[in-house]
Design an enzyme around this catalytic site. Structure first.
Site, short mmCIF file in Angstrom:
data_model
loop_
_atom_site.label_atom_id
_atom_site.label_comp_id
_atom_site.label_asym_id
_atom_site.label_seq_id
_atom_site.Cartn_x
_atom_site.Cartn_y
_atom_site.Cartn_z
N LEU A 38 0.82 -1.22 0.00
CA LEU A 38 0.00 0.00 0.00
C LEU A 38 0.85 1.26 0.00
O LEU A 38 1.89 1.34 0.65
CB LEU A 38 -0.92 0.00 1.23
CG LEU A 38 -1.88 -1.18 1.35
CD1 LEU A 38 -2.78 -1.02 2.57
CD2 LEU A 38 -2.73 -1.34 0.09
N HIS A 39 0.39 2.26 -0.75
CA HIS A 39 1.01 3.58 -0.75
C HIS A 39 -0.08 4.63 -0.57
O HIS A 39 -1.27 4.28 -0.44
CB HIS A 39 1.81 3.81 -2.05
CG HIS A 39 1.02 3.53 -3.29
ND1 HIS A 39 -0.06 4.29 -3.69
CD2 HIS A 39 1.13 2.54 -4.21
CE1 HIS A 39 -0.55 3.81 -4.81
NE2 HIS A 39 0.13 2.74 -5.14
N GLU A 40 0.32 5.90 -0.60
CA GLU A 40 -0.65 6.98 -0.33
C GLU A 40 -1.85 6.95 -1.28
O GLU A 40 -2.94 7.37 -0.92
CB GLU A 40 0.05 8.34 -0.43
CG GLU A 40 0.53 8.90 0.89
CD GLU A 40 -0.59 9.01 1.96
OE1 GLU A 40 -1.68 9.49 1.64
OE2 GLU A 40 -0.35 8.61 3.10
N HIS A 42 -3.42 4.29 -2.43
CA HIS A 42 -4.39 3.36 -1.85
C HIS A 42 -5.07 4.00 -0.64
O HIS A 42 -6.28 3.89 -0.46
CB HIS A 42 -3.70 2.08 -1.35
CG HIS A 42 -3.08 1.25 -2.42
ND1 HIS A 42 -1.72 1.05 -2.52
CD2 HIS A 42 -3.63 0.54 -3.43
CE1 HIS A 42 -1.46 0.24 -3.53
NE2 HIS A 42 -2.59 -0.06 -4.11
N GLY A 152 -8.87 3.52 -8.30
CA GLY A 152 -8.15 4.70 -8.75
C GLY A 152 -8.26 4.88 -10.26
O GLY A 152 -8.31 3.89 -11.01
#
Ligand code: PAF
Length: 288
Positions: A38-40, A42, A152
């Site tokens: 996960l990153h920003e 997500h 997204g």
């Protein structure tokens, strides 16, 4: 303090029990499907989901059916504990992390295939990829019984495919697309960005810069035929090694366009440092 850490559930009966309790209490449920790492980007989807639904499930499942090579699947980062910590305080109630057999039990024989939309762009370069995505997304929707699902716009073709399959299969779920989350220099957030070298990372934002430049030219009346050769050359000159595609498509139905008519997207896939990056920008009514 770990009180706002979401619970981890790995089995379908446990998931169903929790969702049934929420539904009995009249609480709509949102799902954010992910493959972890996960990153920003997500986390922004999780926050958007929490703003629209009282209950939020994040799924983490590295879906073997959407990988084109066994090596790529094996190399995909699995960072479950770090992912759970990142989700603290973001609004997720539950993280569903099923083992492969829970999603694809022995004898599993069904494929969901969204014709047309799956064929061009990334689909042309990753055979079978979108069948794998459509199949797992349909499964995750029916497993979670979520009322809303958040995706997204960075994976714009995927978003179009998911919208189509939800309509075609009469799935009682609303699909919410969220704008691409970007680094300060414009690079679209992706789990793949960590695989870039320092030099590649410094060069990578050129992809978005070029998309914006071409979008401006299209908005001022130029055609794709007039823009494409120069744009591809500029992306290569910036350090990319290959441009897989650079295309203008109608948002509705992903129909190829030479000039923007109605809501359109300029989409690109290109390789840098042995890493395949994708990005897109909206072009609406001639504006960038
Ligand atoms: O976008 C992704 O991470 C994946 O394609 C998805 C939607 C979680 C399906 O595995």
């Amino acid at each position: 303090m770990t009180t706002d850490l979401p619970d981890i559930v790995r089995d379908l009966p446990g998931l169903r029990q929790q969702v049934a309790d929420w539904k009995r209490a009249g609480e709509p449920v949102a799902v954010v499907p992910t493959m972890g790492a996960l990153h920003e980007g997500h986390l922004s989807l999780v926050r958007a989901a929490a703003a629209q639904a009282p209950r939020v499930i994040v799924t983490i499942f590295v879906n073997p059916r959407q990988f084109n090579s066994a090596a790529d699947l094996a190399a995909y980062p699995r960072t479950e504990e770090a992912d759970r910590l990142k989700l603290a305080g973001q609004g997720a109630d539950l993280v569903f992390v099923p083992p492969v057999e829970e999603v694809y039990p022995p004898g599993f024989s069904t494929t969901v295939s969204v014709a047309g939309l799956s064929e061009g762009l990334c689909g042309a370069h990753r055979p079978g990829h979108f069948d794998g995505v459509a199949t797992v997304v349909a499964k995750l929707f029916t497993m979670t019984q979520a009322d809303l699902a958040f995706f997204g716009e960075k994976d714009f073709q995927q978003l179009c495919i998911v919208r189509r399959l939800a309509v075609d299969l009469n799935l009682p779920i609303s699909i919410v697309g969220c704008p691409t989350f970007r680094e300060a220099d414009g690079l679209a957030m992706s789990s793949r960005n960590v695989r870039l070298t320092a030099q590649g990372r410094a060069q990578a934002p050129a992809l978005h810069t070029e998309l914006r430049r071409v979008a401006g030219e299209l908005a001022s009346g130029k055609t794709m035929a007039e823009c494409e050769v120069l744009a591809r050359a500029a992306i290569l000159a910036a350090g990319y090694t290959e441009v897989e595609y650079l295309e203008l498509r109608a948002e509705s139905g992903l129909v190829p366009l030479d000039r923007p008519t109605g809501a359109a997207r300029l989409l690109v896939a290109a390789w840098i440092d042995g890493v395949r990056l994708i990005d897109n920008v909206p072009i609406a009514g001639g504006a960038v």
